[in-house]
Write a protein that holds these residues in place. Structure first.
Motif, mmCIF file in Angstrom:
data_model
loop_
_atom_site.group_PDB
_atom_site.id
_atom_site.type_symbol
_atom_site.label_atom_id
_atom_site.label_comp_id
_atom_site.label_asym_id
_atom_site.label_seq_id
_atom_site.Cartn_x
_atom_site.Cartn_y
_atom_site.Cartn_z
ATOM 1 N N VAL A 263 -12.318 13.287 1.686
ATOM 2 C CA VAL A 263 -12.543 11.862 1.877
ATOM 3 C C VAL A 263 -13.363 11.659 3.148
ATOM 4 O O VAL A 263 -13.194 12.368 4.144
ATOM 5 C CB VAL A 263 -11.192 11.111 1.944
ATOM 6 C CG1 VAL A 263 -10.371 11.530 3.150
ATOM 7 C CG2 VAL A 263 -11.407 9.613 1.953
ATOM 8 N N LEU B 162 -10.398 5.327 9.822
ATOM 9 C CA LEU B 162 -9.820 5.667 8.528
ATOM 10 C C LEU B 162 -10.120 7.145 8.345
ATOM 11 O O LEU B 162 -11.269 7.541 8.121
ATOM 12 C CB LEU B 162 -10.440 4.825 7.408
ATOM 13 C CG LEU B 162 -10.114 3.332 7.457
ATOM 14 C CD1 LEU B 162 -10.985 2.566 6.465
ATOM 15 C CD2 LEU B 162 -8.647 3.088 7.161
ATOM 16 N N ARG C 288 0.820 -1.208 0.000
ATOM 17 C CA ARG C 288 0.000 0.000 0.000
ATOM 18 C C ARG C 288 0.863 1.272 0.000
ATOM 19 O O ARG C 288 0.437 2.331 -0.488
ATOM 20 C CB ARG C 288 -0.928 -0.020 1.225
ATOM 21 C CG ARG C 288 -1.839 1.183 1.408
ATOM 22 C CD ARG C 288 -2.760 1.420 0.234
ATOM 23 N NE ARG C 288 -3.573 0.282 -0.124
ATOM 24 C CZ ARG C 288 -4.796 0.042 0.353
ATOM 25 N NH1 ARG C 288 -5.330 0.875 1.226
ATOM 26 N NH2 ARG C 288 -5.492 -1.008 -0.058
ATOM 27 N N SER D 160 -5.235 6.932 -0.184
ATOM 28 C CA SER D 160 -5.313 5.637 0.492
ATOM 29 C C SER D 160 -4.048 5.350 1.292
ATOM 30 O O SER D 160 -4.117 4.823 2.409
ATOM 31 C CB SER D 160 -5.556 4.530 -0.534
ATOM 32 O OG SER D 160 -5.664 3.286 0.092
ATOM 33 N N GLY E 28 -10.170 -6.198 1.390
ATOM 34 C CA GLY E 28 -9.437 -5.112 2.019
ATOM 35 C C GLY E 28 -8.372 -5.563 2.990
ATOM 36 O O GLY E 28 -7.578 -4.737 3.456
ATOM 37 N N ARG F 187 -4.225 7.416 4.573
ATOM 38 C CA ARG F 187 -5.196 6.863 5.528
ATOM 39 C C ARG F 187 -4.705 5.537 6.101
ATOM 40 O O ARG F 187 -4.872 5.263 7.296
ATOM 41 C CB ARG F 187 -6.551 6.653 4.852
ATOM 42 C CG ARG F 187 -7.216 7.897 4.342
ATOM 43 C CD ARG F 187 -8.506 7.551 3.642
ATOM 44 N NE ARG F 187 -9.635 7.581 4.551
ATOM 45 C CZ ARG F 187 -10.787 6.955 4.337
ATOM 46 N NH1 ARG F 187 -10.933 6.196 3.268
ATOM 47 N NH2 ARG F 187 -11.775 7.064 5.183
ATOM 48 N N SER F 188 -4.105 4.725 5.248
ATOM 49 C CA SER F 188 -3.615 3.421 5.699
ATOM 50 C C SER F 188 -2.504 3.584 6.721
ATOM 51 O O SER F 188 -2.436 2.845 7.719
ATOM 52 C CB SER F 188 -3.116 2.606 4.504
ATOM 53 O OG SER F 188 -4.146 2.412 3.555
#
Length: 358
Positions: free
Chosen positions: A310, A275, A182, A213, A342, A216-217
């Protein structure tokens, strides 16, 4: 003082990260191991909860690809059908160095599939296993789960401690970390995300949202790392947002009790992490205070995600391994398990083997 608790400058990102493992306190760090030496060592199959209806303007194809990204398969299908890649649908993005099975859809209103499409895809390394029509495009994230079959070698799988570690994961679950893929090689996706959010996110700079992403990850993994470090990742805190295993159903734990603790112990309920995005958190009490600390450590990342628009969401801190088995071969060990969409198989592997990419 642990590295998780150590003081740091706001938004400082150390790479590679030192996110804890859940099993090290009981078993120590795992010995070295190897995985994905070749694509056949990492097999993934996408699981849908429904089947195409058999008619409609979208042609759905269940494919098997080897050593190709999902984006490569999309481009190949679009080119052969003489359409834009935008009308090709996917549910999940699968790894390149792997043998993966997944669904694609392509919009062909009033058209049959091009002659020789199956053979032409085969020449690109894409084997068509099934085709059917459906009224709608395949949307992102509609698959229920992914089935994995992984080949492991090296000192870790030869160690007498491997099976106890595996059995503990089956009993207690796995930390639901986002995998290293990721964040890109050397965390480059994350560093690009930080720079983009600092100057203001624009879709033209991040067409598929990959950098959003990544940011956030990273924040989620940091929050989970704190819970791993203090041993609370398996328990429900005051004000925790609990998620029912295998569903999107969630509720706020106003007062943890014995019944909720028992359900968490049997993996029926999981604590969750945020998230980051726009919206009011459903957490309160101690759980909300932890989210505030996260925002205090990474104010620019959090504010940048909010400015990007987001939406705030939640993710379980823990995974339950379903349909799991361990098979000893003549020269390797094979693991089979199913994870919800996911989730990352690398999150399972990092608890079992030491490898530079994990």
């Amino acid at each position: 003082m642990s590295e998780v608790d150590a003081p740091r400058e706001p938004d400082a990102i150390a790479w590679p990260p030192t996110w804890p493992r859940s099993l090290d306190d009981a078993f120590g760090p795992p010995p070295p191991g190897e995985y994905r030496a070749r694509p056949e060592d990492f097999q993934v199959e996408e699981v849908l909860d429904f089947a195409p209806e058999g008619e409609g303007e979208h042609l759905w194809l269940f494919i098997e690809k080897r050593d190709l990204t999902t984006a490569m398969a999309v481009k190949a299908l679009a080119r052969l059908c003489e359409v834009s890649p935008r009308v090709v649908g996917v549910s999940g993005m699968k790894d390149r160095v792997a043998v993966t099975r997944q669904w694609l859809s392509v919009q062909l209103p009033g058209r049959v599939a091009p002659a020789g499409l199956v053979d032409a895809l085969a020449e690109q390394g894409i084997r068509v296993l099934e085709m059917a029509r459906h009224p709608r495009k395949l949307k992102r994230g509609v698959h229920r789960a992914n089935r994995f079959r992984l080949r492991l070698t090296g000192p870790a799988v030869e160690s007498p401690g491997f099976t106890p570690r595996w059995e503990r994961l089956l009993e207690r679950g796995v930390p639901n970390l986002f995998g290293p893929q990721r964040f890109g090689p050397d965390g480059r996706n994350l560093l690009r995300a930080r720079a983009l959010l600092a100057r203001g996110w624009r879709k033209r700079d991040d067409r598929d949202g990959m950098l959003l992403s990544a940011a956030r990850s990273f924040l989620f993994n940091e929050a989970l790392a704190e819970r791993l470090a203090d041993g609370s990742w398996e328990t429900l805190l005051l004000g925790e947002v609990a998620i029912l295993d295998g569903t999107a159903s969630q509720f706020t734990v106003e007062a943890p009790d014995a019944e909720l603790a028992e359900r968490a112990a049997r993996l029926d309920l999981h604590a969750s992490g945020v998230l980051w995005g726009v919206g009011r958190s459903a957490a309160n009490g101690e759980a909300l205070a932890r989210e505030a600390r996260l925002a205090g450590r990474y104010p620019a990342l959090c504010a940048g995600l909010e400015r990007a628009g987001v939406r705030l969401a939640r993710r379980p801190l823990r995974l339950r391994l379903a349909e799991a088995s361990l098979e000893l071969g003549t020269d390797a060990l094979w693991l089979t398990f199913t994870l919800p969409r996911g989730a990352f198989a690398t999150a399972v592997l990092r608890e079992l083997i030491a490898h530079p990419t994990l």
